[in-house]
Design a protein around this motif. Structure first.
Motif, PDB file in Angstrom:
ATOM      1  N   ILE A   1      11.730  39.503  44.501  1.00 13.93           N
ATOM      2  CA  ILE A   1      10.599  39.553  43.584  1.00 13.93           C
ATOM      3  C   ILE A   1      10.272  38.151  43.035  1.00 13.93           C
ATOM      4  N   VAL A   2      10.881  37.137  43.628  1.00 19.25           N
ATOM      5  CA  VAL A   2      10.621  35.734  43.279  1.00 19.25           C
ATOM      6  C   VAL A   2      10.759  35.487  41.763  1.00 19.25           C
ATOM      7  N   CYS A   3      11.827  36.020  41.220  1.00 24.63           N
ATOM      8  CA  CYS A   3      12.058  35.857  39.781  1.00 24.63           C
ATOM      9  C   CYS A   3      12.732  34.523  39.482  1.00 24.63           C
TER      10      CYS A   3
ATOM     11  N   THR B   1      15.759  26.818  46.838  1.00 23.61           N
ATOM     12  CA  THR B   1      14.428  26.482  46.320  1.00 23.61           C
ATOM     13  C   THR B   1      13.529  27.689  46.557  1.00 23.61           C
ATOM     14  N   ILE B   2      12.376  27.686  45.911  1.00 25.53           N
ATOM     15  CA  ILE B   2      11.363  28.668  46.275  1.00 25.53           C
ATOM     16  C   ILE B   2      10.456  27.949  47.258  1.00 25.53           C
ATOM     17  N   SER B   3      10.412  28.396  48.485  1.00 23.46           N
ATOM     18  CA  SER B   3       9.557  27.695  49.439  1.00 23.46           C
ATOM     19  C   SER B   3       8.281  28.494  49.642  1.00 23.46           C
ATOM     20  N   GLY B   4       7.215  27.801  49.968  1.00 28.97           N
ATOM     21  CA  GLY B   4       5.910  28.459  50.125  1.00 28.97           C
ATOM     22  C   GLY B   4       5.246  28.618  48.774  1.00 28.97           C
ATOM     23  N   ARG B   5       3.941  28.917  48.789  1.00 28.37           N
ATOM     24  CA  ARG B   5       3.214  29.058  47.540  1.00 28.37           C
ATOM     25  C   ARG B   5       2.631  30.442  47.433  1.00 28.37           C
ATOM     26  N   GLY B   6       2.357  30.831  46.199  1.00 30.28           N
ATOM     27  CA  GLY B   6       1.675  32.082  45.936  1.00 30.28           C
ATOM     28  C   GLY B   6       2.349  33.242  46.639  1.00 30.28           C
TER      29      GLY B   6
ATOM     30  N   ARG C   1       8.992  32.513  48.828  1.00 28.64           N
ATOM     31  CA  ARG C   1      10.257  33.224  48.955  1.00 28.64           C
ATOM     32  C   ARG C   1      11.398  32.265  48.654  1.00 28.64           C
ATOM     33  N   VAL C   2      12.545  32.831  48.335  1.00 34.77           N
ATOM     34  CA  VAL C   2      13.721  32.000  48.111  1.00 34.77           C
ATOM     35  C   VAL C   2      14.200  31.449  49.437  1.00 34.77           C
ATOM     36  N   SER C   3      14.633  30.188  49.401  1.00 31.49           N
ATOM     37  CA  SER C   3      15.147  29.649  50.643  1.00 31.49           C
ATOM     38  C   SER C   3      16.289  28.677  50.399  1.00 31.49           C
ATOM     39  N   PRO C   4      17.380  28.843  51.126  1.00 34.97           N
ATOM     40  CA  PRO C   4      18.474  27.880  51.026  1.00 34.97           C
ATOM     41  C   PRO C   4      18.099  26.620  51.786  1.00 34.97           C
ATOM     42  N   GLY C   5      18.348  25.472  51.194  1.00 38.12           N
ATOM     43  CA  GLY C   5      18.089  24.188  51.845  1.00 38.12           C
ATOM     44  C   GLY C   5      16.677  24.089  52.370  1.00 38.12           C
ATOM     45  N   GLN C   6      16.535  23.554  53.570  1.00 34.98           N
ATOM     46  CA  GLN C   6      15.224  23.417  54.205  1.00 34.98           C
ATOM     47  C   GLN C   6      14.958  24.643  55.064  1.00 34.98           C
TER      48      GLN C   6
END
Ligand code: SF4
Ligand code: SF4
Ligand code: SF4
Ligand code: FES
Lengths: 952, 76
Positions: A169-171, A188-193, A197-202
């Motif tokens: 839920i991108v909290c 990090t949260i990668s992507g916008r809007g 989504r949550v993402s480890p590293g790159q």
């Protein structure tokens, strides 16, 4: 202590403030410290405001907009998690308008969430589900036909938890947990809007990212997105008990969440004072060894180590061990046997083993594995300050302005304390690292050491004296403090010594290899930067001058007035979970419990009266002395509880020769460890999940270990020792470990106030705990040193005998890593091998190239003591001339290479400095080939055990 | 007991105390350390070393052990 599975979540962290504010929430008056959020104030007033992005282990973020409230006189609907409570506010957490706003928010979340609640692993522990219930969500207008993430791929790469982006839920709670709690910044949260989504590293899988698998993100995740695989497998737990981690000296409190006898997961205890709700990959996840199929659950005996094992009854095994010990004493004398207590067993068990040896064997040949790790701490701090223990609580680091880390690698070896230290460093505390290696702290996300003194291994004492030289000659001494609290003569001797020109950083640079300017800068920072705290580890103690270095550290702290209040101090980071406790409990051959010398008549009489025996006033043999005595024929029997001296002690071939010379070795352990392969009697031990007791961590904190399942082999370790004692004619009839603790308290002034009742009441207690300090002592030496006046000692640098030569041109130093623990008997039997499946040799690119070694090559490592073969890892972390390995796997034979050089005062082995040569090879070393054959034979002899049951 | 090893250990103890400016304190420190931390059979072996191979002991250790016999174990 049974606790509820779900703790109350107050939404935002507690604040500390002298100013209190009173306000009204839903008609209730509530008073909270200034800075407290409205959300937390409401929870304290009894109103739980709906929330998704807030949790009380993390700073508020204000993204989900579910926690809106109404405040009289304010427009709009502020988020209660980010709005601080103010005096006189009138707040409503519930109204028709609020309900409809929240319902709208929920509707959006649910429209992009799989509705498989009935079969979801988080069912029963999902905050999204709860919030749907709380907000009264009854329909979702947007339908699931629109854009959604339901087809996202799961990331199953981590062995302990899975990541299912479809449920995210991108909290941002996981991202913040990784940053704030753990300090790794892997997510990090990668992507916008909509894409975010949550993402480890790159955008990597977890296992390929920087993630260290501490589990903080899993704990923080409100949904099933990040979920323990054990919960997916077993379902939600139904009861829980508070206990203490059995791995490192941080001593984290845990909630063992259970289903009947099955551990479903271990979650760090929020109220545990050592860890405050955090944990590492070992304690949180690596508990599966406790029920590993290789656990040995039947006692076994054999008369020679070339014989097959024979499973026997407990009665027979105990009777056999006792008769052998008696036979040896009759034949070789009273002093021909001894025992080793375990830093992995409880205080009560350790106390009982030393009691058995002193009172039952009638000698003082008792020692513990602290001999090979922190015995110089005992000696050095005892001599200077008067007590053998760290001076602070872990929390004290929050008040440090300068942190000096010497020969320790907290982020790997003491991870939860490492995280707490990193938090303080991110807040701006300065950092000095003295270590040959570029450990993680030297440069990691948002942390950079102000000084890294990358000295040559074995030159610690030259370094500490040079630091002292700067402090003395540049007038940075805390003169009033010294005059008031320290011995004058010893101070003058020390001051005159360190001030000599040969101890200046310029003069010692040739020894340490560190430029003088860096040493001067570091000394100035330590002496003048405010509260300065020293944390040190085995890189200090495991040297021929280990004790001198501990003394040098204490000298430095006293000279700058950095002992006796919060934020400062001298803090040994203990290796194994109960090293502190095993030392406290009288495991050293010269000391009764509470560090009182065996030659002290008054103390001895106290114990003689309580135990009804006469005690030998002479110190006994230390572990290395036992080996020497065995080889010279005067030490023939050993009771070894929960230690693996064959793998962990230096110069393996010397150790195995000594063990082979003994006639009866009794090993009590949960696995057939390397030492047991040389044993004649095997008594099955119990894991920490199977018994009651206490552990004492590096901050002197005594915490409860609680039984969550019955011992697999019928008895807890203290019961086994008791059986053996009775068979030897020393009567013991404890029916619960609390009675043992009561006896310890009666006989040991620093434990006088300790009882299970008190620990239950306070959660844990730091010794000294007695009439003067009924709730324990967080900070030591506040009004003066335990020994009276602090004593300085002159610390002359003496080069180690392990000198590099043309034949052995490199220095090998050893250490440990995050995922494995000590000899690895436990962690090797868990999925932690996913991170570290073998010990490798780290070598600097320059040294590698010179020898034609490429990353991954087999290399032979040869010293004066022996040779072994490992895979090479070419690494910039090493300085040229220095190579490094770990000792978690028996077949790698790291200790075949280490020598029996040792600390002058305590015989603590010099693990950190061995002169070696490293060359490419094509096959395992001779020792490894012998080991392989020996090991195969021993495992066959074990296999025959079950079939030999009952045979004569 | 391995006499070479014991000699080495005794000399290591000597090097720590030798740095003390007060010679008497250093000598007393050496014997006290050995008395408090060495098991009697080690001290018996040290007696023998002192009688037979004293040359391998460093001068300060020799001096300390000869100056004061409180470190010697009780006769068996
Ligand atoms: S497990 Fe720990 S290190 Fe890994 S991502 Fe989660 S919080 Fe960060
Ligand atoms: S993984 Fe969990 S904690 Fe992280 S953003 Fe998604 S729902 Fe929130
Ligand atoms: S930091 Fe140490 S005590 Fe805490 S969970 Fe990890 S291993 Fe256990
Ligand atoms: S809980 Fe306050 S905005 Fe999410």
């Amino acid at each position: 202590m049974n606790t509820q599975i779900h703790d109350t979540d107050f939404g935002t962290p507690a604040r500390v403030s002298e100013r209190m504010v009173t306000l009204e929430i839903d008609g209730q008056q509530v008073t909270v410290p200034e800075g407290t959020s409205l959300m937390r104030a409401a929870a304290e007033a009894g109103s739980m405001v709906p929330k998704l992005c807030a949790t009380d282990s993390l700073e508020p973020f204000g993204s989900c907009r579910l926690c809106l409230v109404e405040i009289d006189g304010r427009r709009g609907f502020p988020a209660s998690c980010t709005t601080p409570a103010e005096a006189g506010m009138v707040v409503r957490t519930q109204s028709d308008k609020l309900q409809s706003l929240r319902k709208g928010v929920m509707e959006l979340y649910i429209s992009d969430h799989p509705l498989d609640c009935l079969t979801c692993a988080a069912n029963g522990d999902c905050e999204l589900q709860d919030m749907a219930g709380v907000t009264g969500l009854r329909e979702v207008r947007y339908g699931l036909a629109g854009a959604n993430h339901l087809d996202s791929q799961k990331d199953e790469s981590n062995p302990y938890f899975s990541y299912d982006p479809a449920k995210c839920i991108v909290c941002n709670r996981c991202v913040r947990a990784c940053e704030e709690t753990q300090g790794t910044f892997a997510l990090t949260i990668s992507g916008r809007g909509f894409e975010s989504r949550v993402s480890p590293g790159q955008d990597q899988p977890f296992m390929e990212s920087e993630c260290v698998s501490c589990g903080a993100c899993v704990d923080a995740c409100p949904t099933a997105t990040l979920q323990e695989k054990s919960v997916i497998q077993f379902g939600q737990p139904e009861h829980s008990k508070i206990t203490t981690c059995a791995y490192c000296g941080v001593g984290c409190g845990f909630k063992a969440e259970m289903k009947g006898n099955q551990v479903v997961r271990m979650t760090p205890w929020k109220d545990g004072k050592a860890n405050e709700g955090h944990a590492c990959v070992k304690g949180r996840f690596a508990w599966g060894y406790a029920t590993h199929p290789e656990r040995i659950t039947k006692p076994m005996i054999r008369s020679k180590i070339t014989d097959p094992w024979r499973e026997v009854s407990w009665e027979e095994a105990i009777a056999y061990a006792a008769s052998e010990f008696k036979r040896l004493q009759a034949k070789y004398g009273k002093d021909s046997i001894g025992g080793i207590t375990s830093s992995r067993c409880t205080n009560e068990e350790t106390y009982l083993v030393q009691k058995l040896i002193r009172a039952g064997f009638g000698n003082n040949n008792v020692d513990t594995c602290a001999r090979v790790c922190h015995s110089p701490t005992g000696y050095g701090l005892g001599q200077t300050l008067g007590t053998s223990a760290g001076t602070q609580t872990f929390k004290s680091v929050e008040h440090s302005d300068v942190i000096l880390v010497i020969g320790a690698n907290p982020t790997d070896a003491h991870p939860v304390f490492g995280s707490r230290m990193k938090k303080r460093l991110r807040e701006g505390a300065k950092l000095i690292v003295i270590d040959p290696r570029k450990i993680d702290l030297v440069g990691s996300p948002h942390i950079k050491a102000d000084y890294h003194l990358a000295l040559k291994p074995g030159t610690n004492v030259a370094m500490i004296t040079a630091l002292a030289h700067v402090i003395v000659t540049e007038g940075l001494l805390a003169n009033d403090y010294i005059a008031e609290r320290c011995e004058e003569k010893s101070f003058h001797d020390w001051r005159d010594f360190v001030a000599k020109p040969e101890n200046s950083p310029e003069a010692t640079a040739a020894i340490t290899g560190v430029p003088a300017e860096l040493v001067r800068g570091a000394a100035r920072l330590y002496a003048t930067g405010g509260n300065a705290a020293i944390y040190y580890g085995l890189g200090v103690t495991e040297h021929s001058q280990g004790s001198t270095m501990v003394i040098g550290i204490a000298n430095l702290a006293m000279a700058t007035g950095n002992v006796g209040r919060e934020g400062v101090g001298v803090n040994p980071l203990r290796g194994q979970n109960n090293v502190q406790g095993s030392c406290d409990m009288g495991s050293f051959p010269h000391e009764l419990p509470g560090y009182r010398h065996i030659s002290d008549t008054t103390t001895r009489q106290l114990f003689e009266q309580a135990w009804g025996v006469t005690l030998d006033p002479e110190p006994g043999l230390r572990i290395p002395n036992m080996f020497d005595a065995a080889l010279s024929g005067s030490f023939m029997g050993l009771y070894c509880e929960g230690e693996d001296i064959v793998q962990s002690d230096p110069n393996t071939q010397h150790v195995t020769a000594a063990l082979s010379a003994m006639e009866c070795i009794v090993v009590q352990d949960i696995f057939l460890n390397e030492t047991a392969k040389y044993a004649h009697v095997f008594l099955p031990g119990a894991s920490f999940l199977e018994k009651d007791g206490t552990f004492t961590n590096a901050e002197r904190r005594i915490s409860r270990v609680r039984q969550v399942m019955k011992p697999l082999a019928k008895y807890a370790d203290w019961e086994v020792t008791q059986l053996l004692a009775n068979a030897l004619g020393l009567k013991m009839d404890y029916s619960h470990p609390s009675q043992i603790m009561d006896e310890i308290a009666r006989l040991t002034p620093s434990f006088a106030g300790v009882s299970y009742q008190k620990i239950d009441k306070l959660g844990s207690v730091q010794w000294p705990c007695n009439d003067a300090a009924p709730d324990g002592t967080p900070t030591m030496h506040i009004d003066g040193f335990v020994r009276g006046k602090g004593k300085f000692f002159v610390t002359q640098y003496v080069a180690t005998d392990e000198k590099i030569t043309r034949r052995f041109p490199l220095i090998l130093t050893t250490g440990r890593i995050l995922s494995q623990y000590n000899v690895g008997a436990q962690t090797r039997r868990t999925d932690n091998v996913a991170w570290h499946a073998e010990d490798v040799l780290e070598i600097h690119p320059h040294d590698a190239e010179e020898r034609g070694i490429k990353d991954g090559d087999w290399v032979g490592v040869q010293s004066r003591a022996g040779e072994t073969v490992l895979h090479a890892k070419v690494s910039e972390r090493m300085q040229p001339g220095v190579v490094y390995t770990t000792f978690h796997f028996p077949e790698s034979g790291a200790n075949v290479i280490t020598t029996d050089n040792s600390d002058w005062a305590t015989n603590c082995p010099e693990y950190k400095v061995t002169a070696v040569q490293v060359l490419p090879v094509t096959q395992p070393s001779e020792w490894q080939q012998d080991y392989q054959r020996f090991n195969e034979t021993q495992l066959e002899l074990l296999e025959q055990a079950a079939s030999n049951e009952g045979k004569a | 007991m391995d006499t070479q090893h014991l000699t080495h250990m005794a000399n290591q103890i000597g090097s720590f105390f030798e740095a003390m400016p007060d010679r008497q304190e250093a000598l007393a420190g050496i014997t006290l350390h050995i008395k408090r931390f060495w098991e009697p059979r080690m001290r018996r072996a040290l007696q023998q070393i002192l009688q037979q191979d004293a040359a391998n002991l460093s001068p300060i250790v020799r001096e300390a052990l000869q100056a004061d016999d409180s470190w010697q174990p009780a006769a068996q």
